[in-house]
Design an enzyme around this catalytic site. Structure first.
Site, PDB file in Angstrom:
ATOM      1  N   ASN A   7      42.715 -16.867  45.461  1.00 11.74           N
ATOM      2  CA  ASN A   7      42.214 -15.486  45.387  1.00 11.74           C
ATOM      3  C   ASN A   7      42.964 -14.686  46.448  1.00 11.74           C
ATOM      4  O   ASN A   7      42.667 -14.774  47.630  1.00 11.74           O
ATOM      5  CB  ASN A   7      40.700 -15.499  45.654  1.00 11.74           C
ATOM      6  CG  ASN A   7      40.092 -14.105  45.599  1.00 11.74           C
ATOM      7  OD1 ASN A   7      40.810 -13.103  45.467  1.00 11.74           O
ATOM      8  ND2 ASN A   7      38.788 -14.032  45.701  1.00 11.74           N
ATOM      9  N   ARG A  90      42.582 -15.655  40.663  1.00  9.65           N
ATOM     10  CA  ARG A  90      41.711 -14.525  40.376  1.00  9.65           C
ATOM     11  C   ARG A  90      42.599 -13.288  40.268  1.00  9.65           C
ATOM     12  O   ARG A  90      43.403 -13.011  41.169  1.00  9.65           O
ATOM     13  CB  ARG A  90      40.708 -14.344  41.509  1.00  9.65           C
ATOM     14  CG  ARG A  90      39.884 -13.107  41.310  1.00  9.65           C
ATOM     15  CD  ARG A  90      39.123 -12.767  42.548  1.00  9.65           C
ATOM     16  NE  ARG A  90      38.306 -11.586  42.317  1.00  9.65           N
ATOM     17  CZ  ARG A  90      38.015 -10.695  43.244  1.00  9.65           C
ATOM     18  NH1 ARG A  90      38.483 -10.839  44.468  1.00  9.65           N
ATOM     19  NH2 ARG A  90      37.276  -9.660  42.961  1.00  9.65           N
ATOM     20  N   HIS A 179      33.416  -8.183  38.779  1.00  6.78           N
ATOM     21  CA  HIS A 179      32.556  -9.352  39.056  1.00  6.78           C
ATOM     22  C   HIS A 179      32.291 -10.146  37.778  1.00  6.78           C
ATOM     23  O   HIS A 179      31.296 -10.873  37.685  1.00  6.78           O
ATOM     24  CB  HIS A 179      31.187  -8.944  39.633  1.00  6.78           C
ATOM     25  CG  HIS A 179      31.228  -8.348  41.002  1.00  6.78           C
ATOM     26  ND1 HIS A 179      30.410  -7.296  41.377  1.00  6.78           N
ATOM     27  CD2 HIS A 179      31.960  -8.660  42.095  1.00  6.78           C
ATOM     28  CE1 HIS A 179      30.652  -6.983  42.633  1.00  6.78           C
ATOM     29  NE2 HIS A 179      31.597  -7.793  43.099  1.00  6.78           N
ATOM     30  N   HIS A 207      24.340  -8.989  40.912  1.00 10.89           N
ATOM     31  CA  HIS A 207      25.298  -9.512  41.895  1.00 10.89           C
ATOM     32  C   HIS A 207      25.263  -8.543  43.073  1.00 10.89           C
ATOM     33  O   HIS A 207      25.867  -7.472  43.038  1.00 10.89           O
ATOM     34  CB  HIS A 207      26.694  -9.592  41.270  1.00 10.89           C
ATOM     35  CG  HIS A 207      27.755 -10.083  42.212  1.00 10.89           C
ATOM     36  ND1 HIS A 207      28.421 -11.280  42.026  1.00 10.89           N
ATOM     37  CD2 HIS A 207      28.270  -9.553  43.347  1.00 10.89           C
ATOM     38  CE1 HIS A 207      29.277 -11.456  43.024  1.00 10.89           C
ATOM     39  NE2 HIS A 207      29.215 -10.407  43.825  1.00 10.89           N
ATOM     40  N   ASN A 210      28.489  -7.530  49.367  1.00 12.98           N
ATOM     41  CA  ASN A 210      29.103  -6.378  49.998  1.00 12.98           C
ATOM     42  C   ASN A 210      29.570  -5.398  48.914  1.00 12.98           C
ATOM     43  O   ASN A 210      29.354  -4.198  48.989  1.00 12.98           O
ATOM     44  CB  ASN A 210      30.253  -6.860  50.878  1.00 12.98           C
ATOM     45  CG  ASN A 210      30.704  -5.779  51.801  1.00 12.98           C
ATOM     46  OD1 ASN A 210      29.927  -4.922  52.209  1.00 12.98           O
ATOM     47  ND2 ASN A 210      31.984  -5.787  52.107  1.00 12.98           N
ATOM     48  N   ARG A 240      30.645   1.246  49.924  1.00 16.23           N
ATOM     49  CA  ARG A 240      30.964   2.111  48.778  1.00 16.23           C
ATOM     50  C   ARG A 240      29.727   2.881  48.319  1.00 16.23           C
ATOM     51  O   ARG A 240      28.629   2.338  48.276  1.00 16.23           O
ATOM     52  CB  ARG A 240      31.475   1.260  47.610  1.00 16.23           C
ATOM     53  CG  ARG A 240      32.913   0.825  47.777  1.00 16.23           C
ATOM     54  CD  ARG A 240      33.330  -0.153  46.700  1.00 16.23           C
ATOM     55  NE  ARG A 240      33.511  -1.492  47.242  1.00 16.23           N
ATOM     56  CZ  ARG A 240      33.651  -2.587  46.519  1.00 16.23           C
ATOM     57  NH1 ARG A 240      33.642  -2.524  45.212  1.00 16.23           N
ATOM     58  NH2 ARG A 240      33.810  -3.758  47.098  1.00 16.23           N
ATOM     59  N   PHE A 283      23.564  -6.241  55.678  1.00 17.04           N
ATOM     60  CA  PHE A 283      22.104  -6.116  55.571  1.00 17.04           C
ATOM     61  C   PHE A 283      21.365  -6.793  56.725  1.00 17.04           C
ATOM     62  O   PHE A 283      20.231  -6.429  57.024  1.00 17.04           O
ATOM     63  CB  PHE A 283      21.626  -6.664  54.219  1.00 17.04           C
ATOM     64  CG  PHE A 283      21.677  -5.615  53.144  1.00 17.04           C
ATOM     65  CD1 PHE A 283      22.882  -5.239  52.574  1.00 17.04           C
ATOM     66  CD2 PHE A 283      20.522  -4.969  52.723  1.00 17.04           C
ATOM     67  CE1 PHE A 283      22.940  -4.250  51.604  1.00 17.04           C
ATOM     68  CE2 PHE A 283      20.569  -3.971  51.753  1.00 17.04           C
ATOM     69  CZ  PHE A 283      21.782  -3.618  51.196  1.00 17.04           C
ATOM     70  N   GLY A 330      25.753 -12.449  48.401  1.00 13.20           N
ATOM     71  CA  GLY A 330      25.207 -12.467  49.760  1.00 13.20           C
ATOM     72  C   GLY A 330      23.780 -11.961  49.899  1.00 13.20           C
ATOM     73  O   GLY A 330      22.909 -12.661  50.424  1.00 13.20           O
ATOM     74  N   GLY A 332      21.703 -10.931  47.266  1.00 12.09           N
ATOM     75  CA  GLY A 332      20.866 -11.491  46.192  1.00 12.09           C
ATOM     76  C   GLY A 332      20.407 -12.912  46.495  1.00 12.09           C
ATOM     77  O   GLY A 332      19.284 -13.300  46.160  1.00 12.09           O
ATOM     78  N   ASN A 334      20.248 -14.254  49.635  1.00 12.87           N
ATOM     79  CA  ASN A 334      19.690 -14.458  50.986  1.00 12.87           C
ATOM     80  C   ASN A 334      18.593 -13.487  51.404  1.00 12.87           C
ATOM     81  O   ASN A 334      18.104 -13.581  52.524  1.00 12.87           O
ATOM     82  CB  ASN A 334      20.813 -14.369  52.019  1.00 12.87           C
ATOM     83  CG  ASN A 334      21.786 -15.516  51.883  1.00 12.87           C
ATOM     84  OD1 ASN A 334      21.407 -16.662  52.039  1.00 12.87           O
ATOM     85  ND2 ASN A 334      23.035 -15.203  51.554  1.00 12.87           N
ATOM     86  N   GLU A 383      32.415 -18.414  41.702  1.00 13.02           N
ATOM     87  CA  GLU A 383      33.556 -17.883  40.947  1.00 13.02           C
ATOM     88  C   GLU A 383      34.711 -18.879  40.927  1.00 13.02           C
ATOM     89  O   GLU A 383      35.422 -18.994  39.933  1.00 13.02           O
ATOM     90  CB  GLU A 383      33.993 -16.541  41.553  1.00 13.02           C
ATOM     91  CG  GLU A 383      33.003 -15.426  41.243  1.00 13.02           C
ATOM     92  CD  GLU A 383      33.105 -14.240  42.179  1.00 13.02           C
ATOM     93  OE1 GLU A 383      32.637 -14.356  43.331  1.00 13.02           O
ATOM     94  OE2 GLU A 383      33.635 -13.203  41.781  1.00 13.02           O
TER      95      GLU A 383
HETATM   96  P1  AMP Z   1      29.109 -11.215  49.713  1.00 16.75           P
HETATM   97  O1  AMP Z   1      29.945  -9.996  49.498  1.00 16.75           O
HETATM   98  O2  AMP Z   1      28.527 -11.773  48.460  1.00 16.75           O
HETATM   99  O3  AMP Z   1      29.784 -12.253  50.579  1.00 16.75           O
HETATM  100  O4  AMP Z   1      27.832 -10.715  50.571  1.00 16.75           O
HETATM  101  C1  AMP Z   1      27.960 -10.341  51.930  1.00 16.75           C
HETATM  102  C2  AMP Z   1      26.726  -9.598  52.350  1.00 16.75           C
HETATM  103  O5  AMP Z   1      25.548 -10.399  52.149  1.00 16.75           O
HETATM  104  C3  AMP Z   1      26.686  -9.301  53.835  1.00 16.75           C
HETATM  105  O6  AMP Z   1      27.403  -8.147  54.165  1.00 16.75           O
HETATM  106  C4  AMP Z   1      25.209  -9.109  54.073  1.00 16.75           C
HETATM  107  O7  AMP Z   1      24.877  -7.761  53.820  1.00 16.75           O
HETATM  108  C5  AMP Z   1      24.529  -9.978  53.036  1.00 16.75           C
HETATM  109  N1  AMP Z   1      23.875 -11.146  53.642  1.00 16.75           N
HETATM  110  C6  AMP Z   1      24.408 -12.332  53.977  1.00 16.75           C
HETATM  111  N2  AMP Z   1      23.486 -13.140  54.531  1.00 16.75           N
HETATM  112  C7  AMP Z   1      22.329 -12.447  54.550  1.00 16.75           C
HETATM  113  C8  AMP Z   1      20.980 -12.727  54.988  1.00 16.75           C
HETATM  114  N3  AMP Z   1      20.662 -13.903  55.518  1.00 16.75           N
HETATM  115  N4  AMP Z   1      20.054 -11.753  54.829  1.00 16.75           N
HETATM  116  C9  AMP Z   1      20.366 -10.569  54.277  1.00 16.75           C
HETATM  117  N5  AMP Z   1      21.608 -10.260  53.848  1.00 16.75           N
HETATM  118  C10 AMP Z   1      22.575 -11.165  53.982  1.00 16.75           C
END
Ligand code: AMP
Length: 396
Positions: A7, A90, A179, A207, A210, A240, A283, A330, A332, A334, A383
């Protein structure tokens, strides 16, 4: 077959070596700061993580460092490069040219290049990655897996914008969605977990990372999704803006003395929960600020959740029903409170979350009560595994 999944970003390259028979990840890692100085991370499945500063003037050098690490006699996971049966890449934008993954040929490369205009920040980097592998692993089959391909099943009523039709026919201005690999994986997995017939199931995939998007999957096909011509549309994301009145762009431009490039930069990089909260795009930071009583951070999170709810509701209506709602990426995976807040708004459809089941992070699980009419799940996305599966199928 052992498959190298790549990727490539403009200054980074993520990789995994996957054994397609066992679907095990043999090694994975990341090349960063390509063209600047160079940081390299390598983690074999049964070994320690290695982090090193290694000069990487270009992506070809990065690929060669990855191949050296994979075949290293002490820390490597394969004896020689001949063990890599295929490479899966990707690729962000396949326009209307690609409705499925494809074996890379010279003609395919030309077609991907023709999509560069639609994703000027992403596609050129993907092409560089493919070219680097072609040079370093001549003769090894390579496959392109597109973020947009899964959404090519959307009907015209979902993908057309309310603008002069010739912008679509002349320039390809329409909704493409992104996505797709994640939405495809998560929706399939949701049907499997629930024992639903994928060809008949109605599934909404959220999904939320970020970058964030929602997809309505009806009978195994994407029929609606929230990102558009570009990944800027739809939900409020980390940085965004998502959906915004186009008229607001002119208004802000006049007030701030900005040109279109400046506006696009703000909407892509300084908006979303970062811009709204004034705190962070992450978050976890937003949650800390809310705990400290920061009302602006609370407003940002509430707006994020509200936007998710309005899209999920719209997509359920577009499908005329829903069997399951799945959360991934991330946020969804966590954030139990986000899942709970979204699900609560669909109580009228018989959605019921079990708070103790919902109290998990990063685990695959049904989080609705046994008698919930609509099932709600957490399905960590994968993915890379989808890319490896498609690559194996096409390279065989
Ligand atoms: P991704 O783009 O799927 O890697 O998601 C990254 C985002 O997931 C981070 O910027 C956080 O906002 C969110 N994230 C990761 N871990 C947690 C957590 N334990 N609680 C809340 N948000 C989280």
């Amino acid at each position: 077959m052992k498959i190298l999944v790549i990727n490539c970003g403009s200054s980074s390259l993520k990789y995994q070596l996957i054994d397609s028979e066992t679907e095990a990840v043999l090694a994975k890692g990341l090349c960063e700061r390509i063209g600047i100085d160079g940081k390299f991370t390598y983690k074999p499945a049964n070994g320690d993580k290695v982090v090193a500063d290694i000069d990487q003037p270009d992506h070809k050098k990065s690929v060669s460092i990855v191949l050296d690490a994979l075949t290293d006699k002490d820390n490597g996971v394969i004896a020689d490069l001949g063990e890599i049966g295929a490479v899966g890449h990707r690729v962000v934008h396949g326009g209307e040219k690609f409705a499925a993954s494809t074996l890379i040929t010279e003609d395919v490369m030309k077609a991907i290049e023709e999509c560069n205009d639609l994703a000027p920040l992403h596609n050129p980097a993907n092409i560089i990655g493919i070219n680097a592998c072609t040079e370093l692993m001549p003769g090894v089959p390579q496959v392109a897996v597109f973020d947009t391909a899964f959404h090519q099943s959307m009907p015209a009523e979902a993908f057309l914008y309310g603008v002069p039709y010739e912008y679509y026919t002349k320039y390809g201005v329409r909704k493409y969605g992104f996505h797709g690999t994640s939405h495809s994986y998560v929706s399939k997995r949701t049907a499997e977990i629930l024992g639903l017939d994928y060809d008949k199931a109605k599934i909404v995939v959220c999904h939320l990372g970020n970058g964030a998007s929602i997809c309505a999957v009806d009978g195994g096909k994407s029929v609606e999704t929230s990102m558009g011509l570009t990944p800027l549309m739809g939900l409020i994301m980390g940085t965004r803006s998502g959906e915004i009145d186009p008229g607001a762009m002119e208004y802000i431009a006049n007030k701030e003395g900005m040109d279109l490039k400046g506006i696009m930069n703000v909407l892509n990089k300084q908006s979303g929960v970062l811009g709204m909260s004034g705190v962070s795009s992450d978050f976890r930071d937003i949650d800390d600020a809310i705990k400290d009583g920061n009302a602006q951070a609370k407003a940002a999170k509430d707006a994020f959740i509200h936007r998710v709810v309005t899209y999920v509701g719209g997509y359920i209506a577009a499908m005329n029903g829903v069997d399951a709602i799945a959360f991934t990426a991330g946020v969804g995976e966590n954030a139990p409170d986000v899942r709970e807040a979204v699900s609560r708004q669909f109580g009228y459809l018989g959605v019921q979350i079990d708070d103790s089941l919902n109290n998990i992070r990063g685990e695959e699980r049904i989080i609705s009560t046994p008698d919930s009419k609509v099932k709600v799940l957490v399905v960590p996305t994968n993915e890379e595994l989808m890319i490896a599966r498609d690559t194996e199928a096409l390279a065989k």
